[in-house]
Scaffold this active site. Structure first.
Site, PDB file in Angstrom:
ATOM      1  N   LYS A  80       0.984  -0.970  -0.141  1.00 51.53           N
ATOM      2  CA  LYS A  80      -0.135   0.151   0.106  1.00 51.53           C
ATOM      3  C   LYS A  80       0.812   1.084  -0.060  1.00 51.53           C
ATOM      4  O   LYS A  80       1.971   1.183   0.347  1.00 51.53           O
ATOM      5  CB  LYS A  80      -1.015   0.041   1.161  1.00 51.53           C
ATOM      6  CG  LYS A  80      -1.951  -1.113   1.479  1.00 51.53           C
ATOM      7  CD  LYS A  80      -2.494  -0.976   2.717  1.00 51.53           C
ATOM      8  CE  LYS A  80      -3.423  -2.455   2.752  1.00 51.53           C
ATOM      9  NZ  LYS A  80      -4.368  -2.306   4.215  1.00 51.53           N
ATOM     10  N   HIS A  81       0.155   2.303  -0.418  1.00 50.02           N
ATOM     11  CA  HIS A  81       1.122   3.495  -0.313  1.00 50.02           C
ATOM     12  C   HIS A  81       1.388   4.013   1.049  1.00 50.02           C
ATOM     13  O   HIS A  81       0.767   3.762   1.935  1.00 50.02           O
ATOM     14  CB  HIS A  81       0.219   5.003  -1.055  1.00 50.02           C
ATOM     15  CG  HIS A  81       0.019   4.582  -2.568  1.00 50.02           C
ATOM     16  ND1 HIS A  81       0.984   4.595  -3.407  1.00 50.02           N
ATOM     17  CD2 HIS A  81      -1.055   4.444  -3.292  1.00 50.02           C
ATOM     18  CE1 HIS A  81       0.539   4.417  -4.660  1.00 50.02           C
ATOM     19  NE2 HIS A  81      -0.663   4.302  -4.753  1.00 50.02           N
TER      20      HIS A  81
END
Length: 585
Positions: free
Chosen positions: A218-219
């Site tokens: 995920k970011h």
């Protein structure tokens, strides 16, 4: 998923306490209250208890403060395991002392949530081994002749234009899987560029589908990097490289600048339109509505970046620069100095970004603020998410027309909408594409001189790495300008371009120089990148890309679903390639 159970047992007879937690990934954050644990009744059989869920993605610091006088009782740092069952026993070792001890006990061990990644890796390595063995068998004449006779294999040689400025050259798919290098005499496609693009795209598809719900797919919540933060700038970089090669090809084959500019404008318009109308809206929530339509987006930023960089290249391109017919006073900069007007323009854009970021007054926020807001910076600036970048988007686009759920909302508990593809960050996206454009100019300038091309890539990577080290002080949080994907900070661009030059060098060496690798399977989605990107967004919630899982709290099931969906797009792109179907704009 990503949680553990913590049972807190208070054996202190006269005082309760408050339990708070702080995530190790939350920089300069406030402790978050978890539970109040009452005192015991003076008997070990009746202690005060409380049960809380704790995060297992990052290490936690637990803080226990007495309800009497707010005195700190103890502080514990621990990285809990997923689905683990723990007990925290708070007591005094003896009646003669007031010292408080806090003991953490494992009642039930956690699971290893990373085993599915290892299993998936082994499966794909097994498939790769089978393909390699099959290819070795294909080198045996009787086997190859029998397979060709059964499959009736056809040639698919033809000129192909890929989207986003991919070089207009010929790709050969014949019995020789390693075609000749691109040169002036033969408009042969550089497979390494499509391979680089496809690699970036496939990781992007996997990440967008969920990445198995692992935090590193995920970011990053704010400063720093995860795998998810690598792919978009790489895609922008290779777009810039392809712009250089494609414009050079079109002009060399007699297209007028007016005609080329028309193609640039039309392509940019279509990218922006596709992003606004097709990709961004969630039609499951109802018809398209201007009231809450997100204006920025990935394709919108790609379209605008392509417009600026391609127009800049078209406007200032000089005859003879690529063939080294122009003399330069400094041989070490001979692939830079002929393009000095472009560099001046890009540096002016960077000055604008620096001035707006650090000098623009933002109401209620310190000047030059680069933080996430929320509970970050000890909660002093809760509504300052993104500083000037967020303020400009909210001012010009409106809060309802930007991204409503930024990555900072989980760890930093931000409440302000913030768009990672906003207006201000587009400046540095243009810079990223321009660095890719420089890579393309190196390929053109040192045509067929592999050592020169690779040495220039190494030099550019080192220069970008040094700039990043200075800007960040080699620190995640303490640098002058931290690496931040949400802001598209200048250090983020220099770091990503450092990686991109090295990655392009490796792929170029393996695919186009030594021909040790055909670029498969990434080459195929790289040839159809617009179709794969739009397709994976549009069909994200449809079978066979998504289905109802038996256990939605299992990393293994999420990873299986996301890898299956990603693999399907690789297969689709391969089948489209074999049938010579390419979506281009």
């Amino acid at each position: 998923m990503d949680q553990a159970l913590l049972l807190v047992r208070n054996e202190l007879p006269a005082q309760g306490f408050r339990l708070a937690a702080l995530s190790g990934s939350c920089h300069q954050c406030l402790y978050q209250f978890l539970a109040f644990v009452p005192p015991s009744n003076g008997s070990l059989r009746n202690p005060g208890t409380a049960a809380v869920m704790v995060d297992t993605q990052h290490p936690l610091t637990l803080l226990l403060n007495s309800s009497v006088g707010d005195r700190e009782l103890c502080k514990i740092q621990y990285h809990f395991g997923e689905f683990g069952n723990y007990s925290l026993v708070v007591k005094t070792p003896s009646t003669s002392t007031k010292t408080v001890s806090c003991d953490l006990v494992i009642n039930e061990g956690p699971i290893n949530s990373y085993l599915p990644i290892l299993f998936a890796f082994l499966v794909y390595m097994g498939i790769l081994a089978i393909l390699i063995v099959g290819r070795l068998f294909m080198k045996i004449d009787p086997v190859r002749n029998w397979v060709y006779k059964k499959l009736n294999r056809r040639e698919t040689d033809r000129p192909i234009n890929s989207e986003l400025g991919s070089p207009n050259t010929t790709d050969s798919v014949s019995s020789d899987p390693t075609p000749r290098l691109w040169s002036t005499a033969s408009r042969q496609r550089l497979r390494s560029l499509d391979t680089f693009r496809g690699l970036s795209l496939i990781i992007m598809v996997f990440v967008n589908y969920g990445g198995g719900k692992y935090w590193f797919f995920k970011h990053e919540s704010w400063n720093g990097l995860t795998v998810a933060d690598l792919v978009f700038p790489w895609f922008v970089f290779i777009m810039g490289t392809s712009i250089s090669l494609s414009l050079s090809s079109m002009l060399r084959w007699g297209s007028s600048k007016r005609k080329v500019l028309g193609k640039i404008l039309w392509r940019s318009f279509l990218l922006i339109l596709l992003g606004i109308i097709v990709v961004n809206p969630n039609y499951c929530l109802g018809p398209l509505s201007w009231d809450n339509l997100r204006i920025p987006g990935v394709l919108q930023r790609l379209g605008f970046t392509y417009l600026v960089v391609a127009a800049l290249e078209l406007l200032f391109t000089r005859a003879g620069a690529e063939s080294r017919a122009l003399e330069t006073p400094c041989p070490a900069l001979q692939d830079i100095l002929p393009y000095w007007p472009q560099w001046i323009f890009i540096l002016m854009l960077e000055v604008i970004w620096l001035c707006l970021t650090f000098l623009l007054p933002v109401p209620g926020c310190p000047r030059g603020y680069l933080g996430p807001g929320g509970i970050g910076d000890f909660g002093n600036y809760p509504n300052c998410t993104g500083g000037a970048a967020g303020y400009i988007d909210r001012l010009l686009l409106g809060e309802k027309h930007i991204y409503q759920h930024p990555s900072s909302s989980v760890i930093y508990q931000t409440t302000m909408p913030y768009d990672p593809e906003g207006i201000l960050g587009t400046i540095n996206t243009i810079f990223m594409a321009f660095l890719g454009l420089q890579a393309g100019k190196i390929i053109l300038f040192y045509r067929d001189q592999h050592k020169q091309i690779m040495s220039r890539f190494v030099i550019w990577s080192i220069v970008m790495g040094i700039i990043s080290a200075i800007l960040t002080k080699c620190s995640k949080e303490e640098g002058f300008i931290p690496i931040n994907k949400n802001l598209w900070s200048i250090s983020y661009v220099t770091t990503m371009s450092c990686f991109a030059f090295i990655l392009l060098l490796l792929i170029y060496y393996l695919v186009d120089v030594k021909r040790l690798w055909s670029g498969a399977p990434f080459f195929y989605p790289g040839m159809n990148s617009i179709l794969v990107y739009i397709g994976h967004e549009v069909f994200e919630n449809y079978f066979p890309f998504k289905w109802k899982m038996q256990d939605s709290q299992s990393h293994a099931e999420h990873l299986t679903q996301n890898l299956t969906a990603t693999t399907l797009w690789v297969i689709i792109s391969y089948l489209l390639y074999r049938r010579r179907i390419f979506l281009k704009i």
